[in-house]
Design a protein around this motif. Structure first.
Motif, PDB file in Angstrom:
ATOM      1  N   ASP A 113       0.828  -1.207   0.000  1.00  0.00           N
ATOM      2  CA  ASP A 113       0.000   0.000   0.000  1.00  0.00           C
ATOM      3  C   ASP A 113       0.863   1.258   0.000  1.00  0.00           C
ATOM      4  N   ARG A 114       1.952   1.229   0.772  1.00  0.00           N
ATOM      5  CA  ARG A 114       2.828   2.397   0.828  1.00  0.00           C
ATOM      6  C   ARG A 114       3.554   2.602  -0.494  1.00  0.00           C
ATOM      7  N   LEU A 115       3.973   1.505  -1.106  1.00  0.00           N
ATOM      8  CA  LEU A 115       4.644   1.606  -2.399  1.00  0.00           C
ATOM      9  C   LEU A 115       3.684   2.125  -3.469  1.00  0.00           C
ATOM     10  N   LYS A 116       2.456   1.626  -3.477  1.00  0.00           N
ATOM     11  CA  LYS A 116       1.468   2.110  -4.445  1.00  0.00           C
ATOM     12  C   LYS A 116       1.206   3.598  -4.252  1.00  0.00           C
ATOM     13  N   LEU A 117       1.128   4.023  -2.988  1.00  0.00           N
ATOM     14  CA  LEU A 117       0.933   5.442  -2.696  1.00  0.00           C
ATOM     15  C   LEU A 117       2.101   6.264  -3.240  1.00  0.00           C
ATOM     16  N   ALA A 118       3.322   5.769  -3.047  1.00  0.00           N
ATOM     17  CA  ALA A 118       4.505   6.490  -3.523  1.00  0.00           C
ATOM     18  C   ALA A 118       4.526   6.564  -5.045  1.00  0.00           C
ATOM     19  N   LEU A 119       4.184   5.481  -5.715  1.00  0.00           N
ATOM     20  CA  LEU A 119       4.155   5.471  -7.179  1.00  0.00           C
ATOM     21  C   LEU A 119       3.185   6.521  -7.710  1.00  0.00           C
ATOM     22  N   ARG A 120       1.989   6.562  -7.151  1.00  0.00           N
ATOM     23  CA  ARG A 120       0.993   7.530  -7.628  1.00  0.00           C
ATOM     24  C   ARG A 120       1.404   8.958  -7.276  1.00  0.00           C
ATOM     25  N   ALA A 121       1.882   9.141  -6.044  1.00  0.00           N
ATOM     26  CA  ALA A 121       2.228  10.488  -5.590  1.00  0.00           C
ATOM     27  C   ALA A 121       3.312  11.105  -6.463  1.00  0.00           C
TER      28      ALA A 121
END
Length: 236
Positions: A113-121
């Motif tokens: 979830d944190r990695l997905k958030l970083a990718l989108r951000a």
């Protein structure tokens, strides 16, 4: 949207490709480079503006590759993805990122979830995002008082590549007294003066402490030597 994945480990590369497809439905094509040198060629050839970049690679590391990408296309968005939370990496990144450019720094151990958030951000929204886990690990590695300011870190780099005080002063535009004060601050913050009573070479011990606490790493030393060589060449 095209994304360039720069990763020399095939397992990690395959996993990140799956994450990109899951997190970013906007991605139409994912290209893969094995090292920083390949990344520079691919980004130039394909006009890539979104990059996921490993940091430690045998042939041209991620910071050196990012420097080139940002020099050629300052608008490039780069998410650095690494096993390492070295302070030297974060300092190296912030030293080269163009003003208003988007970048991020996340560990490979980060939850999905944190990695997905970083990718989108970073890649979609153009934000700056440094994983809080990186800051937490850096605080654990260092002593509470060991936060170096930029001028102290610059003197530490020059010390690490073997420069004497007068040469450091010349290069950094400081007085000799200022350089010596910066060295005293380094010894204090790195805990050199507080160590065992055995007489030690403080310059060597400071370098040892900086490496052990990951304020410096091999990539930072290599970059420091290259920067000094370029500066020295302009003085001839």
């Amino acid at each position: 949207m095209k994304v360039l994945l720069v990763e020399d480990d095939q397992f990690h590369a395959s996993w990140m490709e799956e994450m990109l497809a899951d997190a970013l439905p906007e991605v139409s094509e994912i290209f893969h480079a094995q090292n920083g040198a390949e990344a520079e060629r691919e980004a130039r050839l394909l006009s890539i503006q979104a990059v996921v970049m490993d940091l430690r690679m045998a042939t041209r590391n991620g910071i050196e590759a990012a420097r080139t990408l940002w020099q050629e296309r300052p608008e490039t968005r780069i998410l650095f993805w690494s096993n390492y939370a070295d302070e030297a990496y974060l300092r190296g990144i912030t030293a080269i990122v163009p003003e208003d450019s988007a970048y991020g720094y996340v560990l490979k151990t980060a939850p999905r979830d944190r990695l997905k958030l970083a990718l989108r951000a970073v890649l979609i929204e153009g934000q700056i995002m440094v994983d809080r886990e990186i800051h937490r690990l850096q605080r654990r590695q260092a002593t509470p008082w060991a936060t170096l300011d930029d001028s102290e870190f610059a003197v530490l780099l020059d010390l690490a590549i073997g420069l004497q005080d007068k040469r450091i002063a010349e290069r950094r535009g400081m007085s000799l007294r200022t350089v010596q004060n910066r060295l005293l601050a380094l010894y204090d913050k790195l805990g050199v003066d507080a160590e065992e009573t055995e007489p030690l070479n403080k310059r060597v011990r400071a370098l040892n402490r900086a490496l052990v606490t990951r304020i410096l790493n091999i990539e930072a030393l290599e970059a420091a030597q290259r920067d000094f060589d370029q500066w020295s060449a302009t003085r001839r």
